[in-house]
Structures are given as structure tokens and as C-alpha cells.
Design an enzyme around this catalytic site. Structure first.
Site, mmCIF file in Angstrom:
data_model
loop_
_atom_site.group_PDB
_atom_site.id
_atom_site.type_symbol
_atom_site.label_atom_id
_atom_site.label_comp_id
_atom_site.label_asym_id
_atom_site.label_seq_id
_atom_site.Cartn_x
_atom_site.Cartn_y
_atom_site.Cartn_z
ATOM 1 N N SER A 58 5.504 -10.298 -3.495
ATOM 2 C CA SER A 58 5.169 -8.746 -3.224
ATOM 3 C C SER A 58 3.822 -8.421 -3.767
ATOM 4 O O SER A 58 3.806 -8.688 -4.997
ATOM 5 C CB SER A 58 6.392 -7.974 -3.638
ATOM 6 O OG SER A 58 7.571 -8.103 -2.821
ATOM 7 N N GLU A 65 -7.663 5.966 -1.476
ATOM 8 C CA GLU A 65 -7.337 6.381 -0.193
ATOM 9 C C GLU A 65 -5.908 6.183 0.102
ATOM 10 O O GLU A 65 -5.338 6.938 0.989
ATOM 11 C CB GLU A 65 -8.124 5.807 1.041
ATOM 12 C CG GLU A 65 -9.755 6.047 0.708
ATOM 13 C CD GLU A 65 -10.406 5.290 -0.219
ATOM 14 O OE1 GLU A 65 -11.524 5.318 -0.463
ATOM 15 O OE2 GLU A 65 -9.772 4.173 -0.851
ATOM 16 N N SER A 66 -5.123 5.526 -0.609
ATOM 17 C CA SER A 66 -3.683 5.439 -0.861
ATOM 18 C C SER A 66 -3.499 3.938 -1.236
ATOM 19 O O SER A 66 -3.405 3.437 -2.225
ATOM 20 C CB SER A 66 -2.888 5.743 0.521
ATOM 21 O OG SER A 66 -1.447 5.838 0.151
ATOM 22 N N HIS A 71 4.787 -7.753 1.627
ATOM 23 C CA HIS A 71 6.117 -8.716 1.135
ATOM 24 C C HIS A 71 6.059 -10.099 1.996
ATOM 25 O O HIS A 71 6.192 -9.766 3.249
ATOM 26 C CB HIS A 71 7.403 -7.604 1.177
ATOM 27 C CG HIS A 71 7.121 -6.226 0.599
ATOM 28 N ND1 HIS A 71 7.098 -6.165 -0.826
ATOM 29 C CD2 HIS A 71 6.801 -5.285 0.927
ATOM 30 C CE1 HIS A 71 6.885 -5.051 -1.276
ATOM 31 N NE2 HIS A 71 6.757 -4.444 -0.004
ATOM 32 N N CYS A 86 -5.667 7.684 3.309
ATOM 33 C CA CYS A 86 -5.773 9.326 3.807
ATOM 34 C C CYS A 86 -7.244 9.434 4.141
ATOM 35 O O CYS A 86 -8.133 8.877 3.549
ATOM 36 C CB CYS A 86 -5.547 10.001 2.380
ATOM 37 S SG CYS A 86 -3.895 9.730 1.989
#
Length: 142
Positions: A58, A65-66, A71, A86
Site C-alpha cells: 500500500s 494538488e491531493s 493497494h 484539485c
């Protein structure tokens, strides 16, 4: 109010037929995701990738931007991937395409979600576009 400041693009990807060795390698996945962020014109803030025992990884790259995350289930050749940005300056599609190429995905089910769409009643909504791709990984070798 304006929707411009709230707009985000979230790619939710089910990748199959992936290279199990890559899906098992936290360091390799970190390299791939850092390069994907660069290609996607994102500013990296931090990364964390964790290898499970006996198998699977993971990982997340937090960007201004985010985020980009993965996973993996190497035993199934499967990876669940999120790329969320974003604003409109980043290129999440380019980042997603790069990741799929580098993990050797043969198939991808992709949902692109345009998030943060302002509505007249001071609420927000999203729109979803979904497609499936059979990815040619033969490099012209038949």
C-alpha cells in the site's frame, strides 16, 4: 460562489494482469508514483509505501494538488489505484497512464470523477465517466 476553486479530478482504477514482481516491490512503486506525479505536473509533499508480509503493498504520494495511491494484490496481478487532483493545472490522466504502463497492466477499468461541481443551492456534486481498456503490452512484438 464559483466552482473553479473546488473542481477536482479523481481517477479510480482497477488494474489487472499487472506484473506481480512490480506489485510486490514498495521501492519500485514509489519510484513509479514519484515519476507519475512529475509527469502529471504535481508538486510532491510526502510519500509513504508499506510492504505487507507475505505479499502486497500500500502506498501514497501526497501532492499539493491531493494524492496518488495504490493497494496491490500481486498474487492476483491486481492493483487498486487512485489519482486525485484539485484544480485544472495538473494532468491526472497522464499520471494514470504512466502508472498503468509501468506496472504492466493488461486491463484497466477506469472511472473519472469530476468532483466539487458547484450547484445553485450552495451544494456540490460530481459527475462520473467510466471506461474499460485492454492495454497492449506487447510493444509491437505480437
Amino acid at each position: 460562489m464559483s466552482e473553479v476553486g473546488t473542481i477536482g479530478f479523481h481517477y479510480v482504477v482497477e488494474a489487472a494482469g499487472c506484473d506481480p514482481e512490480i506489485l510486490s516491490d514498495a521501492n519500485k512503486l514509489r519510484e513509479i508514483f514519484l515519476e507519475a506525479a512529475r509527469i502529471g505536473k504535481m508538486e510532491v509533499k510526502m510519500t509513504h509505501f508499506f510492504k505487507f508480509s507475505p505479499t502486497g503493498v500500500s502506498g501514497m504520494v501526497v501532492v499539493a494538488e491531493s494524492h496518488l495511491s495504490i493497494h496491490t494484490w500481486p498474487e492476483n496481478g491486481y492493483a487498486a489505484i487512485d489519482v486525485y487532483t484539485c484544480g485544472t493545472k495538473a494532468d491526472p490522466e497522464a499520471a494514470t497512464d504512466y502508472i498503468l504502463d509501468k506496472i504492466g497492466a493488461k486491463y484497466a477499468h477506469v472511472s473519472e470523477i469530476k468532483r466539487g461541481i458547484y450547484e445553485d443551492d450552495d451544494t456540490y456534486t460530481h459527475m462520473i465517466m467510466t471506461w474499460e481498456e485492454a492495454l497492449d503490452r506487447t510493444n509491437g512484438k505480437g
